[in-house]
Design a protein around this motif. Structure first.
Motif, mmCIF file in Angstrom:
data_model
loop_
_atom_site.group_PDB
_atom_site.id
_atom_site.type_symbol
_atom_site.label_atom_id
_atom_site.label_comp_id
_atom_site.label_asym_id
_atom_site.label_seq_id
_atom_site.Cartn_x
_atom_site.Cartn_y
_atom_site.Cartn_z
ATOM 1 N N ALA A 189 0.826 -1.207 0.000
ATOM 2 C CA ALA A 189 0.000 0.000 0.000
ATOM 3 C C ALA A 189 0.862 1.259 0.000
ATOM 4 O O ALA A 189 0.589 2.220 -0.739
ATOM 5 C CB ALA A 189 -0.928 -0.007 1.215
ATOM 6 N N LYS A 190 1.910 1.269 0.815
ATOM 7 C CA LYS A 190 2.795 2.436 0.874
ATOM 8 C C LYS A 190 3.545 2.608 -0.443
ATOM 9 O O LYS A 190 3.668 3.721 -0.961
ATOM 10 C CB LYS A 190 3.775 2.259 2.038
ATOM 11 C CG LYS A 190 4.743 3.428 2.237
ATOM 12 C CD LYS A 190 5.613 3.192 3.465
ATOM 13 C CE LYS A 190 6.679 4.274 3.642
ATOM 14 N NZ LYS A 190 6.092 5.606 3.843
ATOM 15 N N TYR A 191 4.040 1.506 -0.968
ATOM 16 C CA TYR A 191 4.788 1.527 -2.232
ATOM 17 C C TYR A 191 3.931 2.102 -3.367
ATOM 18 O O TYR A 191 4.365 2.982 -4.110
ATOM 19 C CB TYR A 191 5.230 0.106 -2.547
ATOM 20 C CG TYR A 191 5.852 -0.120 -3.902
ATOM 21 C CD1 TYR A 191 7.174 0.214 -4.150
ATOM 22 C CD2 TYR A 191 5.123 -0.714 -4.931
ATOM 23 C CE1 TYR A 191 7.758 -0.018 -5.393
ATOM 24 C CE2 TYR A 191 5.698 -0.952 -6.168
ATOM 25 C CZ TYR A 191 7.013 -0.595 -6.390
ATOM 26 O OH TYR A 191 7.570 -0.825 -7.621
ATOM 27 N N VAL A 192 2.711 1.621 -3.500
ATOM 28 C CA VAL A 192 1.827 2.075 -4.579
ATOM 29 C C VAL A 192 1.383 3.515 -4.343
ATOM 30 O O VAL A 192 1.364 4.336 -5.276
ATOM 31 C CB VAL A 192 0.614 1.137 -4.714
ATOM 32 C CG1 VAL A 192 -0.379 1.675 -5.740
ATOM 33 C CG2 VAL A 192 1.074 -0.270 -5.111
ATOM 34 N N ALA A 193 1.040 3.845 -3.103
ATOM 35 C CA ALA A 193 0.583 5.209 -2.802
ATOM 36 C C ALA A 193 1.664 6.239 -3.107
ATOM 37 O O ALA A 193 1.364 7.333 -3.610
ATOM 38 C CB ALA A 193 0.174 5.300 -1.328
ATOM 39 N N GLU A 194 2.927 5.906 -2.843
ATOM 40 C CA GLU A 194 4.007 6.857 -3.125
ATOM 41 C C GLU A 194 4.206 7.039 -4.625
ATOM 42 O O GLU A 194 4.491 8.151 -5.092
ATOM 43 C CB GLU A 194 5.294 6.393 -2.444
ATOM 44 C CG GLU A 194 5.234 6.540 -0.925
ATOM 45 C CD GLU A 194 6.550 6.200 -0.249
ATOM 46 O OE1 GLU A 194 7.528 5.880 -0.954
ATOM 47 O OE2 GLU A 194 6.596 6.262 0.995
ATOM 48 N N HIS A 195 4.053 5.970 -5.392
ATOM 49 C CA HIS A 195 4.106 6.110 -6.848
ATOM 50 C C HIS A 195 2.957 6.980 -7.349
ATOM 51 O O HIS A 195 3.163 7.883 -8.177
ATOM 52 C CB HIS A 195 4.028 4.732 -7.515
ATOM 53 C CG HIS A 195 5.348 4.036 -7.644
ATOM 54 N ND1 HIS A 195 5.888 3.283 -6.637
ATOM 55 C CD2 HIS A 195 6.243 3.980 -8.668
ATOM 56 C CE1 HIS A 195 7.055 2.796 -7.028
ATOM 57 N NE2 HIS A 195 7.298 3.206 -8.256
ATOM 58 N N GLU A 196 1.766 6.704 -6.858
ATOM 59 C CA GLU A 196 0.598 7.457 -7.334
ATOM 60 C C GLU A 196 0.731 8.939 -7.005
ATOM 61 O O GLU A 196 0.411 9.800 -7.846
ATOM 62 C CB GLU A 196 -0.667 6.873 -6.720
ATOM 63 C CG GLU A 196 -1.009 5.482 -7.247
ATOM 64 C CD GLU A 196 -2.259 4.903 -6.631
ATOM 65 O OE1 GLU A 196 -2.817 3.953 -7.221
ATOM 66 O OE2 GLU A 196 -2.676 5.378 -5.552
ATOM 67 N N ALA A 197 1.202 9.250 -5.809
ATOM 68 C CA ALA A 197 1.373 10.656 -5.427
ATOM 69 C C ALA A 197 2.416 11.336 -6.319
ATOM 70 O O ALA A 197 2.244 12.496 -6.721
ATOM 71 C CB ALA A 197 1.788 10.747 -3.958
ATOM 72 N N PHE A 198 3.488 10.617 -6.631
ATOM 73 C CA PHE A 198 4.527 11.156 -7.517
ATOM 74 C C PHE A 198 3.968 11.413 -8.908
ATOM 75 O O PHE A 198 4.176 12.492 -9.486
ATOM 76 C CB PHE A 198 5.693 10.173 -7.574
ATOM 77 C CG PHE A 198 6.791 10.547 -8.525
ATOM 78 C CD1 PHE A 198 7.419 11.780 -8.431
ATOM 79 C CD2 PHE A 198 7.201 9.667 -9.512
ATOM 80 C CE1 PHE A 198 8.447 12.124 -9.309
ATOM 81 C CE2 PHE A 198 8.220 9.994 -10.387
ATOM 82 C CZ PHE A 198 8.846 11.232 -10.286
#
Length: 402
Positions: A382-391
């Protein structure tokens, strides 16, 4: 869905473009990678995780592979895909493939191209340049161990056409700035992610089952590593440690889970030191969870690492860890808090740290607990994907505001 080896017919190409246009407000991303034979490799697994979990109400991913594989058709990944069938980058046919990629990106109105590996970075960046793609992200997931002078020259040339670099450790960021003349403001960091639900399978029953398979007794300690059998992994340190400590710790057993070009040499080294009955080389494991369940101490001896998936898997499995102080290892392990670090190649220090964990099981347990807590808080899917999406959202909006 078509396999990676099939070319999209013209009518499907025509259908994709208006379909994507109808997805108003969505960010269209094309991921360009050399090949995707499975989700088992480090970078390959991270990309598959991203493709599986991106929010499809906000993002429309595409996958472009330079070389064919049948993984997509078997995996159930719901993503438009294209295989370019690129051979050598130094043949005239490579130019045609780059132009083909450019057409695909234009027709599908791609907003962002993200590239992986050396060939993928080169072909993907040139293709995005041909298409006029607004944003090009070049992934950096190693310390350039495999980069030759020609590759470095090409990557330095492409730096001026690259919008951002996405790295998986601060060590990789520093190396990219140094070797490729990348600018600090181009760099962005997202650490690797893990499917943490897999580690719930680690139970006393699974541990007992795997140790019985490997013939490890209840009173024996098992020290091990999950690694490709190749020179950069520095696995000789583990063999020499086993030879040095065997008389002091008769209940100590060893295992390296993996395969590679060094298997024959390591087997010979084990025989030379009389370790054949105490040191296992069971080969590659598609599922490493049972192997991790069987271990008592996990080690990483590599001479070079960007950000090791094996290392954070050890941590998530709740194992006490000893790792070489290279690359991103020091970003995952805080020495003396959730594990131990040793100078790369320092056999005496490595042996001493093994003795410390073998002799103080309470300390080993504290390291293991701290490592597990750190892994579960920092490296979730969840953290990995959320950081990509925010970027992606940030750089897309920045481009729209210009």
């Amino acid at each position: 869905m078509r396999t990676l080896g099939e070319k999209l017919p013209d009518r499907q190409q025509e259908w994709l473009s208006p379909r994507v246009e109808r997805l108003q407000g969505m960010i269209k991303i094309a991921y360009v990678i050399d090949e995707l034979p499975s989700a088992n490799g480090g970078t390959e697994g991270q990309l598959v995780m991203l493709l599986r979990h991106l929010d499809r109400t906000q993002f429309a991913p595409h996958l472009v592979c330079l070389r064919p594989a049948d993984f997509i058709s078997k995996s159930g990944l719901d993503v438009p895909n294209l295989t370019l069938h690129v051979g050598s980058l130094f043949r005239p046919s490579a130019i045609r493939k780059i132009n083909q990629l450019g057409r695909y990106l234009r027709e599908n109105k791609i907003d962002i191209v993200q590239t992986f590996f050396v060939d993928g970075n080169i072909v993907g960046t040139f293709g995005a340049m041909c298409a006029g793609t607004p944003t090009i992200i070049s992934s950096r997931r190693n310390l350039g161990h495999w980069h030759g002078p020609i590759h470095i020259a090409l990557l330095k040339y492409l730096q001026k056409h690259t919008s951002y670099y996405l790295a998986n450790s601060r060590a990789v960021i520093a190396k990219t700035i140094d070797k490729e003349s990348a600018k600090p403001e181009q760099m962005h960091l997202v650490y690797n992610g893990l499917d943490l639900e897999r580690f719930a399978r680690i139970t006393p029953e699974l541990r007992a089952q795997k140790r019985e398979e490997w013939k490890i007794g209840d009173n024996e300690l098992l020290v091990g590593s999950v690694a490709n059998l190749r020179d950069v992994k520095n696995l000789d340190l583990l063999v020499i440690a086993a030879a040095t400590l065997k008389n002091d710790y008769p209940n100590l057993k060893w295992v390296i889970v993996g395969d590679g070009p060094d298997r024959e040499r390591l087997t010979s080294l084990l025989a030379q030191h009389g370790l054949a009955d105490r040191f296992l080389l069971p080969g590659r494991a598609v599922d490493v969870i049972p192997s991790l369940a069987a271990l008592d101490i996990a080690v990483l001896c590599s001479a070079s690492e960007s950000f090791s998936n094996s290392l954070i898997e050890y941590m998530a499995a709740g194992l006490p860890v000893i790792a070489s102080d290279v690359g991103g290892n020091r970003e995952a392990i805080s020495h003396g808090e959730n594990g131990l670090l040793f100078p790369s190649g320092d056999q005496a220090r490595f042996n001493d740290e093994l003795r410390q964990l073998i002799g103080d099981r309470g300390l080993a347990a504290r390291f293991a607990s701290a490592a597990r807590t750190a892994a579960h808080s920092k490296y979730s899917t969840a953290k990995y994907v959320a950081e990509h999406e925010a970027f992606y959202r940030r750089i897309y909006q920045e481009k729209a505001d210009r």
